[in-house]
Structure formats: structure tokens, C-alpha cells
Write a protein that holds these residues in place. Structure first.
Motif, PDB file in Angstrom:
ATOM      1  N   LYS A 168      -4.321  -7.581 -15.190  1.00  0.00           N
ATOM      2  CA  LYS A 168      -3.058  -7.517 -14.462  1.00  0.00           C
ATOM      3  C   LYS A 168      -2.061  -6.617 -15.172  1.00  0.00           C
ATOM      4  CE  LYS A 168       0.746 -10.299 -12.672  1.00  0.00           C
ATOM      5  NZ  LYS A 168       1.213 -11.628 -12.244  1.00  0.00           N
ATOM      6  N   ILE A 169      -1.354  -5.808 -14.406  1.00  0.00           N
ATOM      7  CA  ILE A 169      -0.260  -5.002 -14.948  1.00  0.00           C
ATOM      8  C   ILE A 169       0.992  -5.876 -14.934  1.00  0.00           C
ATOM      9  CG2 ILE A 169       1.161  -2.948 -14.633  1.00  0.00           C
ATOM     10  CD1 ILE A 169      -1.229  -1.627 -13.270  1.00  0.00           C
ATOM     11  N   VAL A 170       1.494  -6.191 -16.096  1.00  0.00           N
ATOM     12  CA  VAL A 170       2.619  -7.124 -16.214  1.00  0.00           C
ATOM     13  C   VAL A 170       3.936  -6.383 -16.005  1.00  0.00           C
ATOM     14  CG1 VAL A 170       3.792  -8.743 -17.739  1.00  0.00           C
ATOM     15  CG2 VAL A 170       1.305  -8.566 -17.801  1.00  0.00           C
ATOM     16  N   PRO A 171       4.735  -6.805 -15.054  1.00  0.00           N
ATOM     17  CA  PRO A 171       6.018  -6.123 -14.805  1.00  0.00           C
ATOM     18  C   PRO A 171       7.014  -6.401 -15.920  1.00  0.00           C
ATOM     19  CG  PRO A 171       5.817  -8.041 -13.393  1.00  0.00           C
ATOM     20  CD  PRO A 171       4.497  -7.892 -14.084  1.00  0.00           C
ATOM     21  N   PRO A 172       7.929  -5.508 -16.188  1.00  0.00           N
ATOM     22  CA  PRO A 172       8.932  -5.709 -17.235  1.00  0.00           C
ATOM     23  C   PRO A 172       9.996  -6.712 -16.794  1.00  0.00           C
ATOM     24  CG  PRO A 172       9.386  -3.693 -16.064  1.00  0.00           C
ATOM     25  CD  PRO A 172       8.097  -4.211 -15.509  1.00  0.00           C
ATOM     26  N   PRO A 173      10.806  -7.187 -17.744  1.00  0.00           N
ATOM     27  CA  PRO A 173      11.926  -8.061 -17.385  1.00  0.00           C
ATOM     28  C   PRO A 173      12.899  -7.325 -16.460  1.00  0.00           C
ATOM     29  CG  PRO A 173      11.529  -8.102 -19.755  1.00  0.00           C
ATOM     30  CD  PRO A 173      10.701  -6.986 -19.209  1.00  0.00           C
ATOM     31  N   GLY A 174      13.676  -8.128 -15.752  1.00  0.00           N
ATOM     32  CA  GLY A 174      14.697  -7.566 -14.882  1.00  0.00           C
ATOM     33  C   GLY A 174      14.332  -7.565 -13.421  1.00  0.00           C
ATOM     34  N   GLY A 175      13.043  -7.827 -13.130  1.00  0.00           N
ATOM     35  CA  GLY A 175      12.626  -7.860 -11.737  1.00  0.00           C
ATOM     36  C   GLY A 175      12.794  -9.245 -11.137  1.00  0.00           C
ATOM     37  N   VAL A 176      12.606  -9.303  -9.821  1.00  0.00           N
ATOM     38  CA  VAL A 176      12.713 -10.571  -9.101  1.00  0.00           C
ATOM     39  C   VAL A 176      11.407 -11.348  -9.244  1.00  0.00           C
ATOM     40  CG1 VAL A 176      13.042 -11.671  -6.846  1.00  0.00           C
ATOM     41  CG2 VAL A 176      14.383  -9.637  -7.472  1.00  0.00           C
ATOM     42  N   CYS A 177      11.545 -12.643  -9.525  1.00  0.00           N
ATOM     43  CA  CYS A 177      10.380 -13.519  -9.668  1.00  0.00           C
ATOM     44  C   CYS A 177      10.510 -14.667  -8.668  1.00  0.00           C
ATOM     45  CB  CYS A 177      10.311 -14.068 -11.099  1.00  0.00           C
ATOM     46  SG  CYS A 177       8.914 -15.176 -11.407  1.00  0.00           S
ATOM     47  N   VAL A 178       9.395 -15.013  -8.023  1.00  0.00           N
ATOM     48  CA  VAL A 178       9.392 -16.121  -7.061  1.00  0.00           C
ATOM     49  C   VAL A 178       8.250 -17.061  -7.422  1.00  0.00           C
ATOM     50  CG1 VAL A 178       9.284 -16.796  -4.640  1.00  0.00           C
ATOM     51  CG2 VAL A 178      10.241 -14.564  -5.279  1.00  0.00           C
ATOM     52  N   PRO A 179       8.537 -18.288  -7.832  1.00  0.00           N
ATOM     53  CA  PRO A 179       7.462 -19.226  -8.186  1.00  0.00           C
ATOM     54  C   PRO A 179       6.657 -19.638  -6.967  1.00  0.00           C
ATOM     55  CG  PRO A 179       9.583 -20.351  -8.185  1.00  0.00           C
ATOM     56  CD  PRO A 179       9.873 -18.891  -7.992  1.00  0.00           C
ATOM     57  N   ASP A 180       5.448 -20.115  -7.206  1.00  0.00           N
ATOM     58  CA  ASP A 180       4.623 -20.606  -6.110  1.00  0.00           C
ATOM     59  C   ASP A 180       5.307 -21.790  -5.420  1.00  0.00           C
ATOM     60  OD1 ASP A 180       2.605 -18.778  -6.598  1.00  0.00           O
ATOM     61  OD2 ASP A 180       1.516 -20.124  -7.948  1.00  0.00           O
ATOM     62  N   GLU A 181       5.043 -21.918  -4.139  1.00  0.00           N
ATOM     63  CA  GLU A 181       5.609 -23.037  -3.397  1.00  0.00           C
ATOM     64  C   GLU A 181       4.938 -24.350  -3.818  1.00  0.00           C
ATOM     65  OE1 GLU A 181       5.308 -22.401   0.754  1.00  0.00           O
ATOM     66  OE2 GLU A 181       6.634 -20.634   0.774  1.00  0.00           O
ATOM     67  N   ARG A 182       5.711 -25.416  -3.843  1.00  0.00           N
ATOM     68  CA  ARG A 182       5.162 -26.744  -4.070  1.00  0.00           C
ATOM     69  C   ARG A 182       5.973 -27.762  -3.279  1.00  0.00           C
ATOM     70  NH1 ARG A 182       7.477 -29.500  -8.835  1.00  0.00           N
ATOM     71  NH2 ARG A 182       9.152 -28.220  -9.733  1.00  0.00           N
ATOM     72  N   ARG A 183       5.322 -28.827  -2.926  1.00  0.00           N
ATOM     73  CA  ARG A 183       5.910 -29.806  -2.021  1.00  0.00           C
ATOM     74  C   ARG A 183       7.188 -30.398  -2.607  1.00  0.00           C
ATOM     75  NH1 ARG A 183       2.007 -34.364   0.272  1.00  0.00           N
ATOM     76  NH2 ARG A 183       1.056 -32.438   1.083  1.00  0.00           N
ATOM     77  N   GLY A 184       8.230 -30.427  -1.793  1.00  0.00           N
ATOM     78  CA  GLY A 184       9.480 -31.056  -2.187  1.00  0.00           C
ATOM     79  C   GLY A 184      10.399 -30.185  -3.016  1.00  0.00           C
ATOM     80  N   HIS A 185       9.996 -28.937  -3.275  1.00  0.00           N
ATOM     81  CA  HIS A 185      10.829 -28.045  -4.088  1.00  0.00           C
ATOM     82  C   HIS A 185      10.892 -26.672  -3.432  1.00  0.00           C
ATOM     83  CE1 HIS A 185       9.729 -31.198  -6.951  1.00  0.00           C
ATOM     84  NE2 HIS A 185      10.818 -30.850  -7.634  1.00  0.00           N
ATOM     85  N   ALA A 186      12.097 -26.179  -3.300  1.00  0.00           N
ATOM     86  CA  ALA A 186      12.273 -24.843  -2.729  1.00  0.00           C
ATOM     87  C   ALA A 186      11.835 -23.793  -3.746  1.00  0.00           C
ATOM     88  CB  ALA A 186      13.733 -24.630  -2.344  1.00  0.00           C
ATOM     89  N   SER A 187      11.210 -22.738  -3.244  1.00  0.00           N
ATOM     90  CA  SER A 187      10.784 -21.634  -4.087  1.00  0.00           C
ATOM     91  C   SER A 187      11.925 -20.612  -4.148  1.00  0.00           C
ATOM     92  CB  SER A 187       9.509 -21.010  -3.511  1.00  0.00           C
ATOM     93  OG  SER A 187       9.001 -20.027  -4.369  1.00  0.00           O
ATOM     94  N   VAL A 188      12.701 -20.659  -5.220  1.00  0.00           N
ATOM     95  CA  VAL A 188      13.941 -19.880  -5.308  1.00  0.00           C
ATOM     96  C   VAL A 188      13.700 -18.569  -6.062  1.00  0.00           C
ATOM     97  CG1 VAL A 188      16.331 -19.866  -6.093  1.00  0.00           C
ATOM     98  CG2 VAL A 188      15.273 -22.005  -5.288  1.00  0.00           C
ATOM     99  N   PRO A 189      13.954 -17.432  -5.440  1.00  0.00           N
ATOM    100  CA  PRO A 189      13.852 -16.151  -6.156  1.00  0.00           C
ATOM    101  C   PRO A 189      14.910 -16.083  -7.269  1.00  0.00           C
ATOM    102  CG  PRO A 189      13.882 -15.830  -3.772  1.00  0.00           C
ATOM    103  CD  PRO A 189      14.285 -17.243  -4.014  1.00  0.00           C
ATOM    104  N   HIS A 190      14.560 -15.425  -8.369  1.00  0.00           N
ATOM    105  CA  HIS A 190      15.494 -15.283  -9.486  1.00  0.00           C
ATOM    106  C   HIS A 190      15.071 -14.077 -10.325  1.00  0.00           C
ATOM    107  CE1 HIS A 190      12.063 -17.733 -10.805  1.00  0.00           C
ATOM    108  NE2 HIS A 190      12.216 -17.129 -11.958  1.00  0.00           N
ATOM    109  N   ILE A 191      15.933 -13.692 -11.228  1.00  0.00           N
ATOM    110  CA  ILE A 191      15.635 -12.561 -12.115  1.00  0.00           C
ATOM    111  C   ILE A 191      14.843 -13.064 -13.320  1.00  0.00           C
ATOM    112  CG2 ILE A 191      16.589 -10.725 -13.549  1.00  0.00           C
ATOM    113  CD1 ILE A 191      16.970 -10.313 -10.550  1.00  0.00           C
ATOM    114  N   ALA A 192      13.759 -12.383 -13.652  1.00  0.00           N
ATOM    115  CA  ALA A 192      12.945 -12.739 -14.819  1.00  0.00           C
ATOM    116  C   ALA A 192      13.519 -12.040 -16.056  1.00  0.00           C
ATOM    117  CB  ALA A 192      11.501 -12.323 -14.598  1.00  0.00           C
TER     118      ALA A 192
END
Length: 319
Positions: free
Chosen positions: A3-27
Motif C-alpha cells: 500500500k502507498i501510505v498517504p502523508p498527514p494532512g489528508g482526509v481520513c474516514v474510518p470504517d462504518e460500524r453499528r451505532g457510530h457515525a463515520s466522521v471524516p477528519h484530518i489525519a
């Protein structure tokens, strides 16, 4: 494919899981992650090498259960893969105990009020659950072959995890991400030596011979390992499945002297512990050693009381 690992500063979105919203954020990288730096500073202010060494060693010995199974090597064919994998689970509670922390949701614990995941592995990678994505993780790796361990602190952003997941939806950390985006806690640190690992196959066959009494087994053990500190756990492993192995070990002292000419010193006895220290051995409370005649040079000019004073002077004070 790597995998080519992206640098810090980009948008990260965690995997969806039941009962929790998947909130985009800056890594954010480690240098810009205030919570990560706070947790790291708290951890490295403690004597981590000793604390984590005890935790890892205890977790491994718990899984091996030598006193009941006679096992002392995590890589032995007698230890199945599920048992090896369970070291990480057992390690979690031992780390909490050593660090004086508590099991607290939403992850494994909190440090300075910040949720922290505790992950241990005996493999080359850690499997991060969905609830641990984009959260701070203490990552502990035990190398069973090298009898050593190391640890890192990392915020496991989803963009720095592998694309493939296992059946539990856990993802490993991408190969380049650990080196680029983690903070070191301790470098490779030795685990306590296991004296039984020093025995040859022929010697092991004698020490673990079936239908042989405990005293005979322990006599052979001390004879094969002169001038070697042997912890209580190793003697219990040799006597696995039997009752009161330490009583049998005490009974073996005379047999060892008669057969091998070795003087057995016992860490639980103060006089023996002091004598061992004079001869260059640190027994602690549960170590034993069979000293060869060539190392025994009695100090007839020093009394046990004087040795006790020397012990106090050389032992660091707490507080």
C-alpha cells in the motif's frame, strides 16, 4: 501489492460500524497530534522497559501454563496458533496492572482522560478493530524466537491501515506507516532468560523423563545448568502436574551436592541470597542457583550482618 501510505494532512474516514457515525477528519501526523504527544509524554515518564518486560513475560508464561503443561517455549509444536494469538489478550490486563491504569470505555483504558487502545502481538503486525481506527493505540510486539519485545504509540488512522481486512473486519497497519507515523516507547528489550531453553534435546529428555520423581528431575536440572539462576517458574515447569515442587527442590539440595559437587542457594532464604550476591548472582526472591566449586571462595572475614549492610548500601532506595 504494497500500500502507498498517504502523508498527514489528508482526509481520513474510518470504517462504518453499528451505532457510530463515520466522521471524516484530518489525519494529523505525530508532531501535530496534541493528544498523542500528551499520552506519549505520560508513558515515557515511567520506567517502561521494566514494566512492559514484566507484563509481556507474565502474559507468555500464563499462556504456556508450564506448571500444568510442562511447556516453556511459545514456538513449540505443543502450543497451537490460537494460544499464541491469545498472548495479546492476556497482555492487555497485565499492562493495565503494571501502569496502574483501569479498564475504561470506550476503548481499553484512558490516560489523562484520553481513550487509549492496548494492542499486543506475537506476529509482525497488529490487527486494529473498527473501534480502534483513528484512535490512539499502544502497540506491543513480542518476538518469541528472540525472547525480546518492543513498543510504539500510534494513532491508527484508517488511511494508514491495510485495505484488506480479516473476517472480524480488523485491519493491519500498513508497512510504511509504523515507521513514519508512530512514536517509539521502547526499543527491542530482552525478556527474562528461560534456563530450560539452554538444555540440549538429550538433557531435556532426562529432565522431563516420564515416571521419574521430582527430586531426581530437579537434581538433573541443577547438574546440567551450574552457575545459572533458575527461577521458580522453571522448576514448576519441570515438575509439572505434581504437588509442592519447591519442597522437592529443597530436598534436591543434598542430592545435587552429592552427585555434582554443586552448592544450591535459594533466593527465598536471606543468608543464601546474600551469599549468592557475594558470588556474583542476583537471585531475587524466587531464583535458585547451583554454584560450582570453582566459584565458591568463602569470605571468612565477613559476617552475615556485614553482608546485610553491604546489600542495603548497594540497593537503590525508592522514593
Amino acid at each position: 501489492m504494497k500500500k502507498i501510505v498517504p502523508p498527514p494532512g489528508g482526509v481520513c474516514v474510518p470504517d462504518e460500524r453499528r451505532g457510530h457515525a463515520s466522521v471524516p477528519h484530518i489525519a494529523h501526523g505525530p508532531e501535530d497530534d496534541a493528544e498523542l504527544r500528551k499520552v506519549w509524554s505520560w508513558l515515557v515518564a515511567r520506567p517502561l522497559p521494566g514494566l512492559l518486560t514484566r507484563a509481556v513475560d507474565d502474559a507468555v508464561k500464563y499462556v504456556l501454563d508450564g506448571a500444568r503443561t510442562g511447556r516453556f517455549d511459545l514456538l513449540s509444536p505443543d502450543v497451537d496458533s490460537d494460544e499464541r494469538a491469545s498472548v495479546g489478550t492476556k497482555l492487555q490486563y497485565r499492562v493495565l496492572n503494571e501502569l496502574g491504569l483501569y479498564k475504561e470505555p470506550p476503548l481499553d483504558t484512558r490516560i489523562l482522560g484520553i481513550p487509549v487502545e492496548l494492542k499486543g502481538t506475537v506476529r509482525s503486525n497488529w490487527m486494529i478493530p473498527t473501534e480502534g481506527q483513528c484512535e490512539i493505540s499502544v502497540l506491543i510486539q513480542a518476538d518469541a524466537a528472540g525472547r525480546r519485545h518492543r513498543a510504539f504509540l500510534m494513532r491508527a488512522h484508517r488511511i494508514w491501515l491495510n485495505d484488506g481486512a480479516n473476517k472480524d473486519r480488523k485491519r493491519g497497519i500498513a508497512a510504511d506507516a509504523l515507521g513514519r507515523f508512530s512514536l517509539p516507547l521502547i526499543d527491542w528489550t530482552p525478556l527474562p532468560a528461560e534456563p530450560l531453553a539452554q538444555l540440549t534435546p538429550e538433557q531435556l529428555a532426562v529432565v522431563f523423563a516420564p515416571r521419574v520423581g521430582q527430586t531426581a528431575r530437579l537434581t538433573a536440572l541443577f547438574g546440567f545448568l551450574p552457575d545459572t539462576v533458575i527461577p521458580r517458574s522453571s522448576m514448576e515447569t519441570v515438575c509439572f502436574g505434581n504437588k509442592d515442587p519447591m519442597r522437592r527442590a529443597r530436598q534436591a539440595k543434598d542430592a545435587v551436592r552429592a552427585t555434582s559437587g554443586l552448592e544450591v542457594l535459594v533466593g527465598t532464604w536471606v543468608a543464601d541470597r546474600l551469599r549468592a550476591r557475594e558470588l556474583g548472582f542476583e537471585l531475587g526472591d524466587d531464583g535458585w542457583v547451583a554454584v560450582s566449586p570453582s566459584k565458591i571462595q568463602p569470605r571468612v572475614d565477613v559476617t552475615p550482618a556485614q553482608l546485610e549492610i553491604e546489600w542495603d548500601l548497594q540497593t537503590p532506595r525508592r522514593g
